[in-house]
Design a protein around this motif. Sequence first.
Motif, PDB file in Angstrom:
ATOM      1  N   MET A   8       0.824  -1.200   0.000  1.00  0.00           N
ATOM      2  CA  MET A   8       0.000   0.000   0.000  1.00  0.00           C
ATOM      3  C   MET A   8       0.866   1.260   0.000  1.00  0.00           C
ATOM      4  SD  MET A   8      -3.266  -0.495  -0.251  1.00  0.00           S
ATOM      5  CE  MET A   8      -3.943   1.051   0.362  1.00  0.00           C
ATOM      6  N   LEU A   9       1.976   1.220   0.733  1.00  0.00           N
ATOM      7  CA  LEU A   9       2.884   2.369   0.741  1.00  0.00           C
ATOM      8  C   LEU A   9       3.456   2.632  -0.647  1.00  0.00           C
ATOM      9  CD1 LEU A   9       4.799   1.919   4.115  1.00  0.00           C
ATOM     10  CD2 LEU A   9       3.405   3.879   3.445  1.00  0.00           C
ATOM     11  N   ALA A  10       3.699   1.545  -1.383  1.00  0.00           N
ATOM     12  CA  ALA A  10       4.253   1.701  -2.731  1.00  0.00           C
ATOM     13  C   ALA A  10       3.261   2.371  -3.677  1.00  0.00           C
ATOM     14  CB  ALA A  10       4.663   0.338  -3.284  1.00  0.00           C
ATOM     15  N   ARG A  11       1.992   2.371  -3.334  1.00  0.00           N
ATOM     16  CA  ARG A  11       0.965   2.971  -4.191  1.00  0.00           C
ATOM     17  C   ARG A  11       0.766   4.458  -3.924  1.00  0.00           C
ATOM     18  NH1 ARG A  11      -1.422   1.228  -8.723  1.00  0.00           N
ATOM     19  NH2 ARG A  11      -3.425   2.105  -8.096  1.00  0.00           N
ATOM     20  N   HIS A  12       1.603   5.055  -3.080  1.00  0.00           N
ATOM     21  CA  HIS A  12       1.327   6.422  -2.648  1.00  0.00           C
ATOM     22  C   HIS A  12       1.296   7.415  -3.807  1.00  0.00           C
ATOM     23  CE1 HIS A  12       5.708   6.798  -3.036  1.00  0.00           C
ATOM     24  NE2 HIS A  12       5.523   8.094  -3.083  1.00  0.00           N
ATOM     25  N   ARG A  13       2.078   7.146  -4.881  1.00  0.00           N
ATOM     26  CA  ARG A  13       2.097   8.120  -5.980  1.00  0.00           C
ATOM     27  C   ARG A  13       0.772   8.144  -6.743  1.00  0.00           C
ATOM     28  NH1 ARG A  13       2.555   6.829 -11.234  1.00  0.00           N
ATOM     29  NH2 ARG A  13       3.139   4.719 -11.868  1.00  0.00           N
TER      30      ARG A  13
ATOM     31  N   SER B 161     -11.762   8.300   0.033  1.00  0.00           N
ATOM     32  CA  SER B 161     -12.129   6.920   0.363  1.00  0.00           C
ATOM     33  C   SER B 161     -12.188   6.057  -0.889  1.00  0.00           C
ATOM     34  CB  SER B 161     -13.484   6.895   1.076  1.00  0.00           C
ATOM     35  OG  SER B 161     -13.423   7.573   2.304  1.00  0.00           O
ATOM     36  N   GLN B 162     -12.696   6.632  -1.978  1.00  0.00           N
ATOM     37  CA  GLN B 162     -12.766   5.881  -3.228  1.00  0.00           C
ATOM     38  C   GLN B 162     -11.379   5.536  -3.740  1.00  0.00           C
ATOM     39  OE1 GLN B 162     -14.813   7.914  -6.378  1.00  0.00           O
ATOM     40  NE2 GLN B 162     -14.488   6.286  -7.868  1.00  0.00           N
ATOM     41  N   GLN B 163     -10.450   6.520  -3.702  1.00  0.00           N
ATOM     42  CA  GLN B 163      -9.085   6.246  -4.155  1.00  0.00           C
ATOM     43  C   GLN B 163      -8.410   5.207  -3.271  1.00  0.00           C
ATOM     44  OE1 GLN B 163      -6.583   9.584  -4.886  1.00  0.00           O
ATOM     45  NE2 GLN B 163      -8.097  10.684  -6.098  1.00  0.00           N
ATOM     46  N   GLU B 164      -8.659   5.297  -1.980  1.00  0.00           N
ATOM     47  CA  GLU B 164      -8.085   4.314  -1.053  1.00  0.00           C
ATOM     48  C   GLU B 164      -8.585   2.915  -1.404  1.00  0.00           C
ATOM     49  OE1 GLU B 164      -5.812   3.194   2.434  1.00  0.00           O
ATOM     50  OE2 GLU B 164      -5.928   5.062   1.302  1.00  0.00           O
ATOM     51  N   ALA B 165      -9.864   2.795  -1.688  1.00  0.00           N
ATOM     52  CA  ALA B 165     -10.440   1.497  -2.040  1.00  0.00           C
ATOM     53  C   ALA B 165      -9.877   0.978  -3.353  1.00  0.00           C
ATOM     54  CB  ALA B 165     -11.963   1.611  -2.124  1.00  0.00           C
ATOM     55  N   GLU B 166      -9.701   1.870  -4.331  1.00  0.00           N
ATOM     56  CA  GLU B 166      -9.147   1.464  -5.620  1.00  0.00           C
ATOM     57  C   GLU B 166      -7.702   0.973  -5.465  1.00  0.00           C
ATOM     58  OE1 GLU B 166      -9.641   4.953  -7.932  1.00  0.00           O
ATOM     59  OE2 GLU B 166     -11.776   4.615  -8.343  1.00  0.00           O
ATOM     60  N   ASN B 167      -6.924   1.693  -4.667  1.00  0.00           N
ATOM     61  CA  ASN B 167      -5.533   1.283  -4.443  1.00  0.00           C
ATOM     62  C   ASN B 167      -5.465  -0.054  -3.722  1.00  0.00           C
ATOM     63  OD1 ASN B 167      -4.232   3.392  -5.720  1.00  0.00           O
ATOM     64  ND2 ASN B 167      -4.208   4.686  -3.904  1.00  0.00           N
ATOM     65  N   ARG B 168      -6.321  -0.234  -2.733  1.00  0.00           N
ATOM     66  CA  ARG B 168      -6.315  -1.507  -2.007  1.00  0.00           C
ATOM     67  C   ARG B 168      -6.720  -2.654  -2.925  1.00  0.00           C
ATOM     68  NH1 ARG B 168      -5.649  -3.154   3.031  1.00  0.00           N
ATOM     69  NH2 ARG B 168      -5.394  -1.000   3.735  1.00  0.00           N
ATOM     70  N   ALA B 169      -7.687  -2.414  -3.806  1.00  0.00           N
ATOM     71  CA  ALA B 169      -8.106  -3.455  -4.745  1.00  0.00           C
ATOM     72  C   ALA B 169      -6.960  -3.823  -5.679  1.00  0.00           C
ATOM     73  CB  ALA B 169      -9.329  -2.986  -5.539  1.00  0.00           C
ATOM     74  N   HIS B 170      -6.197  -2.817  -6.129  1.00  0.00           N
ATOM     75  CA  HIS B 170      -5.049  -3.090  -6.999  1.00  0.00           C
ATOM     76  C   HIS B 170      -3.995  -3.903  -6.263  1.00  0.00           C
ATOM     77  CE1 HIS B 170      -2.204  -2.424 -10.296  1.00  0.00           C
ATOM     78  NE2 HIS B 170      -1.298  -2.244  -9.353  1.00  0.00           N
ATOM     79  N   VAL B 171      -3.716  -3.529  -5.019  1.00  0.00           N
ATOM     80  CA  VAL B 171      -2.739  -4.272  -4.219  1.00  0.00           C
ATOM     81  C   VAL B 171      -3.175  -5.724  -4.046  1.00  0.00           C
ATOM     82  CG1 VAL B 171      -1.846  -4.520  -1.860  1.00  0.00           C
ATOM     83  CG2 VAL B 171      -1.727  -2.305  -3.020  1.00  0.00           C
ATOM     84  N   GLU B 172      -4.456  -5.941  -3.800  1.00  0.00           N
ATOM     85  CA  GLU B 172      -4.945  -7.311  -3.623  1.00  0.00           C
ATOM     86  C   GLU B 172      -4.799  -8.121  -4.909  1.00  0.00           C
ATOM     87  OE1 GLU B 172      -5.633  -8.747  -0.927  1.00  0.00           O
ATOM     88  OE2 GLU B 172      -5.742  -7.017   0.413  1.00  0.00           O
ATOM     89  N   ARG B 173      -4.959  -7.467  -6.063  1.00  0.00           N
ATOM     90  CA  ARG B 173      -4.754  -8.167  -7.334  1.00  0.00           C
ATOM     91  C   ARG B 173      -3.286  -8.572  -7.498  1.00  0.00           C
ATOM     92  NH1 ARG B 173      -8.563  -4.277  -9.175  1.00  0.00           N
ATOM     93  NH2 ARG B 173      -6.905  -2.887  -9.914  1.00  0.00           N
ATOM     94  N   VAL B 174      -2.377  -7.692  -7.092  1.00  0.00           N
ATOM     95  CA  VAL B 174      -0.954  -8.030  -7.169  1.00  0.00           C
ATOM     96  C   VAL B 174      -0.618  -9.159  -6.211  1.00  0.00           C
ATOM     97  CG1 VAL B 174       1.386  -7.159  -6.752  1.00  0.00           C
ATOM     98  CG2 VAL B 174      -0.276  -5.736  -7.961  1.00  0.00           C
ATOM     99  N   ILE B 175      -1.187  -9.127  -5.016  1.00  0.00           N
ATOM    100  CA  ILE B 175      -0.969 -10.206  -4.047  1.00  0.00           C
ATOM    101  C   ILE B 175      -1.424 -11.543  -4.631  1.00  0.00           C
ATOM    102  CG2 ILE B 175      -1.808 -11.141  -1.856  1.00  0.00           C
ATOM    103  CD1 ILE B 175      -1.687  -8.297  -0.732  1.00  0.00           C
ATOM    104  N   ASP B 176      -2.585 -11.547  -5.267  1.00  0.00           N
ATOM    105  CA  ASP B 176      -3.071 -12.779  -5.906  1.00  0.00           C
ATOM    106  C   ASP B 176      -2.139 -13.200  -7.042  1.00  0.00           C
ATOM    107  OD1 ASP B 176      -5.235 -12.903  -4.216  1.00  0.00           O
ATOM    108  OD2 ASP B 176      -6.630 -11.936  -5.612  1.00  0.00           O
ATOM    109  N   PHE B 177      -1.722 -12.244  -7.851  1.00  0.00           N
ATOM    110  CA  PHE B 177      -0.875 -12.547  -9.001  1.00  0.00           C
ATOM    111  C   PHE B 177       0.450 -13.170  -8.565  1.00  0.00           C
ATOM    112  CE2 PHE B 177       2.329 -11.419 -12.171  1.00  0.00           C
ATOM    113  CZ  PHE B 177       1.717 -11.812 -13.346  1.00  0.00           C
TER     114      PHE B 177
END
Length: 262
Positions: free
Chosen positions: A101-106, A123-139
């Motif tokens: 999540m820290l890496a997504r700060h930009r 809140s929407q941006q936070e949710a979008e970033n978290r969703a992206h991080v979860e996709r990377v975790i799965d990948f």
Amino acid sequence: MSSQLVVDNLTLTFGGLNALTSVSLAVEAGSITSIIGPNGAGKTSLLNCISGFYRAQSGSIRFEGVEIGGAPPHRVSQLGIARAFQNIELFSGLSVVDNLMLARHRHLAYGFWSSLVFYGRASQQEAENRAHVERVIDFMELQPFRKAVVGELAYGVRKRIEMARALTLAPKLLLLDEPMAGMTLAEKEDIVRFILDVQAEMGVTVVLIEHDLGVVMDISDQVVVLDFGQRIAAGTPQEVAADPAVIAAYVGENGWGDRAWA
């Protein structure tokens, strides 16, 4: 395919020592390019110039037609270039999720005060970033470790997290500095699979430094060979393997298997 990254006559000097001397290369979009050569050949220095950590004395670096030679690392990152380091650059006291999540700060387009005024947007941006991080975790198949403290995980898992950290930036070009160094055979096979999937499924261009010549020959579209800061060969794995200069300088009479480039 077009040349996504073009390095032209790059020279990097530390005092009176040339780390790179008139190095040129072109990387095609969507390809895998391996940079090889023994220690001290200038491989990491080249990646440091591309990612903005070093500023070359002369030459140019163009990414998608934009000159990035001398640009600071954050600007290079904004253009779509991400870097995974040989020495793991993670926060060892934080969890895997928190590191990513820290890496997504930009990708956050709000500051402290605007987040108070426009809470819904933040809140929407936070949710979008978290969703992206979860996709990377799965990948990267990191689900079992997502809440684990990074410093308590095995070395091979931390190397995988380092690569995942770079992927959270959604790069167009991924720079990997010895992503398989110190790994077991099984761990290396996993990383090779992830690199191929990054190229095939995400469409990301990959430039990597790697000492395992078997891996290099198997997965690379292009191989660039450096020797004392100079490029002595570039081409397909087959072309480089047959290049007389490479054979004379590195491989020896017994072929590719007689020397470990560690």
